[in-house]
Design a protein around this motif. Structure first.
Motif, PDB file in Angstrom:
ATOM      1  N   ALA A 248      23.767  26.044  -4.244  1.00 14.92           N
ATOM      2  CA  ALA A 248      23.773  24.664  -4.714  1.00 14.92           C
ATOM      3  C   ALA A 248      24.631  23.792  -3.809  1.00 14.92           C
ATOM      4  O   ALA A 248      25.689  24.203  -3.342  1.00 14.92           O
ATOM      5  N   SER A 249      24.157  22.561  -3.575  1.00 16.66           N
ATOM      6  CA  SER A 249      24.918  21.617  -2.768  1.00 16.66           C
ATOM      7  C   SER A 249      26.055  21.032  -3.599  1.00 16.66           C
ATOM      8  O   SER A 249      26.126  21.207  -4.821  1.00 16.66           O
ATOM      9  N   VAL A 250      26.945  20.307  -2.932  1.00 11.87           N
ATOM     10  CA  VAL A 250      28.061  19.674  -3.637  1.00 11.87           C
ATOM     11  C   VAL A 250      27.538  18.705  -4.692  1.00 11.87           C
ATOM     12  O   VAL A 250      28.039  18.645  -5.819  1.00 11.87           O
ATOM     13  N   LYS A 251      26.514  17.941  -4.336  1.00 11.94           N
ATOM     14  CA  LYS A 251      25.939  16.985  -5.287  1.00 11.94           C
ATOM     15  C   LYS A 251      25.360  17.710  -6.499  1.00 11.94           C
ATOM     16  O   LYS A 251      25.558  17.295  -7.647  1.00 11.94           O
ATOM     17  N   GLN A 252      24.642  18.812  -6.253  1.00 11.01           N
ATOM     18  CA  GLN A 252      24.061  19.566  -7.361  1.00 11.01           C
ATOM     19  C   GLN A 252      25.153  20.160  -8.249  1.00 11.01           C
ATOM     20  O   GLN A 252      25.041  20.154  -9.481  1.00 11.01           O
ATOM     21  N   ARG A 253      26.212  20.668  -7.640  1.00 10.71           N
ATOM     22  CA  ARG A 253      27.306  21.249  -8.417  1.00 10.71           C
ATOM     23  C   ARG A 253      27.948  20.196  -9.319  1.00 10.71           C
ATOM     24  O   ARG A 253      28.298  20.466 -10.471  1.00 10.71           O
ATOM     25  N   THR A 254      28.093  18.992  -8.798  1.00 10.30           N
ATOM     26  CA  THR A 254      28.681  17.912  -9.593  1.00 10.30           C
ATOM     27  C   THR A 254      27.796  17.575 -10.783  1.00 10.30           C
ATOM     28  O   THR A 254      28.271  17.398 -11.910  1.00 10.30           O
ATOM     29  N   MET A 255      26.491  17.501 -10.550  1.00  9.67           N
ATOM     30  CA  MET A 255      25.552  17.187 -11.635  1.00  9.67           C
ATOM     31  C   MET A 255      25.534  18.296 -12.683  1.00  9.67           C
ATOM     32  O   MET A 255      25.487  18.029 -13.893  1.00  9.67           O
ATOM     33  N   ALA A 257      27.956  20.407 -13.396  1.00 11.01           N
ATOM     34  CA  ALA A 257      29.211  20.396 -14.145  1.00 11.01           C
ATOM     35  C   ALA A 257      29.208  19.287 -15.192  1.00 11.01           C
ATOM     36  O   ALA A 257      29.817  19.423 -16.262  1.00 11.01           O
ATOM     37  N   ALA A 258      28.505  18.191 -14.890  1.00 13.64           N
ATOM     38  CA  ALA A 258      28.401  17.113 -15.874  1.00 13.64           C
ATOM     39  C   ALA A 258      27.549  17.548 -17.061  1.00 13.64           C
ATOM     40  O   ALA A 258      27.824  17.189 -18.212  1.00 13.64           O
ATOM     41  N   GLU A 259      26.501  18.342 -16.798  1.00 13.87           N
ATOM     42  CA  GLU A 259      25.639  18.820 -17.885  1.00 13.87           C
ATOM     43  C   GLU A 259      26.342  19.886 -18.717  1.00 13.87           C
ATOM     44  O   GLU A 259      26.245  19.890 -19.948  1.00 13.87           O
ATOM     45  N   HIS A 260      27.056  20.789 -18.048  1.00 12.53           N
ATOM     46  CA  HIS A 260      27.774  21.863 -18.737  1.00 12.53           C
ATOM     47  C   HIS A 260      29.192  21.949 -18.170  1.00 12.53           C
ATOM     48  O   HIS A 260      29.431  22.665 -17.198  1.00 12.53           O
ATOM     49  N   PRO A 261      30.147  21.254 -18.770  1.00 11.52           N
ATOM     50  CA  PRO A 261      31.536  21.308 -18.280  1.00 11.52           C
ATOM     51  C   PRO A 261      32.131  22.705 -18.357  1.00 11.52           C
ATOM     52  O   PRO A 261      33.091  23.008 -17.654  1.00 11.52           O
ATOM     53  N   THR A 262      31.555  23.552 -19.226  1.00  9.79           N
ATOM     54  CA  THR A 262      31.986  24.947 -19.321  1.00  9.79           C
ATOM     55  C   THR A 262      30.766  25.842 -19.181  1.00  9.79           C
ATOM     56  O   THR A 262      29.622  25.363 -19.134  1.00  9.79           O
ATOM     57  N   CYS A 263      30.992  27.141 -19.123  1.00 12.15           N
ATOM     58  CA  CYS A 263      29.898  28.111 -19.032  1.00 12.15           C
ATOM     59  C   CYS A 263      28.866  27.838 -20.120  1.00 12.15           C
ATOM     60  O   CYS A 263      29.205  27.616 -21.289  1.00 12.15           O
ATOM     61  N   ALA A 264      27.575  27.832 -19.721  1.00  9.29           N
ATOM     62  CA  ALA A 264      26.505  27.483 -20.661  1.00  9.29           C
ATOM     63  C   ALA A 264      26.187  28.593 -21.652  1.00  9.29           C
ATOM     64  O   ALA A 264      25.430  28.373 -22.603  1.00  9.29           O
ATOM     65  N   TRP A 265      26.747  29.785 -21.458  1.00 13.54           N
ATOM     66  CA  TRP A 265      26.484  30.882 -22.399  1.00 13.54           C
ATOM     67  C   TRP A 265      27.147  30.548 -23.734  1.00 13.54           C
ATOM     68  O   TRP A 265      28.300  30.104 -23.762  1.00 13.54           O
ATOM     69  N   PRO A 266      26.443  30.729 -24.830  1.00 13.95           N
ATOM     70  CA  PRO A 266      27.005  30.362 -26.146  1.00 13.95           C
ATOM     71  C   PRO A 266      28.368  30.997 -26.400  1.00 13.95           C
ATOM     72  O   PRO A 266      28.548  32.203 -26.229  1.00 13.95           O
ATOM     73  N   GLY A 267      29.338  30.170 -26.777  1.00 13.92           N
ATOM     74  CA  GLY A 267      30.663  30.650 -27.141  1.00 13.92           C
ATOM     75  C   GLY A 267      31.621  30.828 -25.991  1.00 13.92           C
ATOM     76  O   GLY A 267      32.798  31.143 -26.212  1.00 13.92           O
ATOM     77  N   GLY A 275      33.291  28.525 -12.460  1.00 16.93           N
ATOM     78  CA  GLY A 275      32.046  29.238 -12.706  1.00 16.93           C
ATOM     79  C   GLY A 275      31.181  29.399 -11.469  1.00 16.93           C
ATOM     80  O   GLY A 275      31.577  29.073 -10.349  1.00 16.93           O
ATOM     81  N   GLN A 276      29.983  29.914 -11.711  1.00 13.95           N
ATOM     82  CA  GLN A 276      28.990  30.107 -10.667  1.00 13.95           C
ATOM     83  C   GLN A 276      27.731  29.342 -11.058  1.00 13.95           C
ATOM     84  O   GLN A 276      27.592  28.906 -12.201  1.00 13.95           O
ATOM     85  N   PHE A 277      26.827  29.212 -10.115  1.00 10.77           N
ATOM     86  CA  PHE A 277      25.615  28.441 -10.376  1.00 10.77           C
ATOM     87  C   PHE A 277      24.420  29.377 -10.351  1.00 10.77           C
ATOM     88  O   PHE A 277      24.081  29.952  -9.330  1.00 10.77           O
ATOM     89  N   HIS A 278      23.829  29.512 -11.518  1.00  8.51           N
ATOM     90  CA  HIS A 278      22.809  30.529 -11.768  1.00  8.51           C
ATOM     91  C   HIS A 278      21.410  29.923 -11.710  1.00  8.51           C
ATOM     92  O   HIS A 278      21.170  28.827 -12.226  1.00  8.51           O
ATOM     93  N   HIS A 279      20.466  30.652 -11.071  1.00  2.00           N
ATOM     94  CA  HIS A 279      19.061  30.248 -11.043  1.00  2.00           C
ATOM     95  C   HIS A 279      18.388  30.711 -12.339  1.00  2.00           C
ATOM     96  O   HIS A 279      18.343  31.914 -12.617  1.00  2.00           O
ATOM     97  N   THR A 296      25.351  26.258 -15.005  1.00  2.00           N
ATOM     98  CA  THR A 296      26.696  26.773 -14.764  1.00  2.00           C
ATOM     99  C   THR A 296      26.965  27.970 -15.669  1.00  2.00           C
ATOM    100  O   THR A 296      26.800  27.884 -16.890  1.00  2.00           O
ATOM    101  N   LEU A 297      27.370  29.099 -15.070  1.00  2.00           N
ATOM    102  CA  LEU A 297      27.749  30.295 -15.826  1.00  2.00           C
ATOM    103  C   LEU A 297      29.038  30.863 -15.242  1.00  2.00           C
ATOM    104  O   LEU A 297      29.282  30.747 -14.035  1.00  2.00           O
ATOM    105  N   CYS A 298      29.833  31.492 -16.096  1.00  2.00           N
ATOM    106  CA  CYS A 298      30.986  32.219 -15.575  1.00  2.00           C
ATOM    107  C   CYS A 298      30.469  33.474 -14.876  1.00  2.00           C
ATOM    108  O   CYS A 298      29.311  33.866 -15.047  1.00  2.00           O
TER     109      CYS A 298
END
Length: 334
Positions: A248-255, A257-267, A275-279, A296-298
């Motif tokens: 992911a590019s810097v721009k994509q990472r910023t977007m 992180a805005a959608e999921h400020p934390t790991c998207a896995w429930p809880g 975190g990492q950026f998962h396909h 975004t996932l841990c």
């Protein structure tokens, strides 16, 4: 003077100019020359025999004109081109070349050289409107190349005016076609190793260090994150093509992180910055590196997420449904 002598004199153009030394235009008029001819002869004499800081080029031009038998008419023709060049050295360089050019080729050579000297046109964003007598008008817009290409693709060429206005007013139905630009890198196989065999959908390469790796591994080592990479053999031609715009590019990472400020896995509350950026559709299965297919996932949940889209998720997987990333529990169909 007979015709034979007249034609012989025509080829002495530069010598006739030389004979004007010490004479003025009125002197030539007294000898029978018209005022225009007298002025032109004196002008040529000033150029080809008058004082100049480019005396070496002047001598070269005179010698070439004499050798080619250029007539007065040809010399005037040459000057019609050189006077278009403002810088003196460049004008003399052109004059020398044209004097050394056969008369029938002077025009073609001069035009080519003048085109080469012309400074590249500077373009800037602008808009122009020209009204025509028949009620039509021409709108010219200069802007970003990709944006203009996208706009051009949306125009119906059978009715360009109406379709363009409809789109400008938001009445068009067709979706805008975006121009996709992809980097292509070419690797010369022999610079890295030799091809051994093909296994499944990849090639096996023995590197110059002796190690045997796949073509994908070679690409990853040589030029990660370069869009499309083609391996070409000097002997065999194209060997294989690889996508390599995985990260992911810097721009994509910023977007993301805005959608999921934390790991998207429930809880999970691991911050996105750690975190990492998962396909969502795995890269190995053709998934694109774009925001719609990323989340975004841990590191832990990125590791346990079931990547095979054709297998039931043993520990669950994330998918995007209706624009929202959702968790698909284990043992449920996708």
């Amino acid at each position: 003077m007979g015709l034979q002598e007249y034609f012989a004199q025509l080829g002495r153009g530069v010598d006739l100019v030389a004979e004007c030394s010490g004479l003025s235009a009125p002197d030539l008029e007294k000898m029978g020359a018209s005022a225009q001819d007298a002025a032109e002869l004196i002008g040529l004499h000033t150029i080809y025999f008058g004082p100049t800081p480019y005396s070496g080029k002047q001598r070269s031009a005179v010698n070439s004109a004499r050798r080619n038998g250029h007539t007065l008419s040809t010399l005037h023709h040459i000057e019609s081109f050189t006077r278009r060049v403002k810088e003196q050295r460049a004008a003399w360089n052109l004059r020398v070349e044209l004097c050394a050019t056969p008369s029938e080729q002077v025009t073609a050579v001069a035009r080519r050289r003048l085109r080469e000297m012309r400074a590249p046109r500077e373009y800037c964003e602008r808009v122009l409107l020209r009204q025509h007598p028949n009620g039509l008008a021409t709108l010219t817009v200069t802007g970003n190349g990709l944006d203009m290409a996208d706009a051009f693709r949306t125009i119906d060429h059978k009715r360009p005016g109406a379709s363009f206005i409809a789109r400008m007013l938001g009445k068009a139905d067709a979706a805008t076609t975006r121009t996709r630009v992809t980097t292509m890198v070419v690797l010369q196989l022999e610079d890295y190793g030799t091809i051994l065999r093909r296994e499944r959908d990849d090639v096996m390469v023995r590197t110059t260090s002796g190690a045997v790796i796949t073509g994908a591994q070679l690409v990853e080592r040589a030029c990660a994150n370069e869009g499309l990479v083609t391996i070409i053999s000097r002997a065999l031609g194209p060997v294989d093509l690889y996508r390599f715009e995985r990260f992911a590019s810097v721009k994509q990472r910023t977007m993301l992180a805005a959608e999921h400020p934390t790991c998207a896995w429930p809880g999970c509350n691991t911050p996105a910055e750690r975190g990492q950026f998962h396909h969502l559709t795995p890269w190995s299965h053709g998934g694109e590196t774009n925001v719609v297919n990323l989340v975004t996932l841990c590191s832990y949940h990125n590791g346990i997420n079931e990547d095979d889209p054709n297998a039931p998720p043993r520990r669950g997987r994330l998918t995007r449904q209706g624009g929202t990333v959702v968790w698909q529990p284990p043992h449920t169909s996708r």
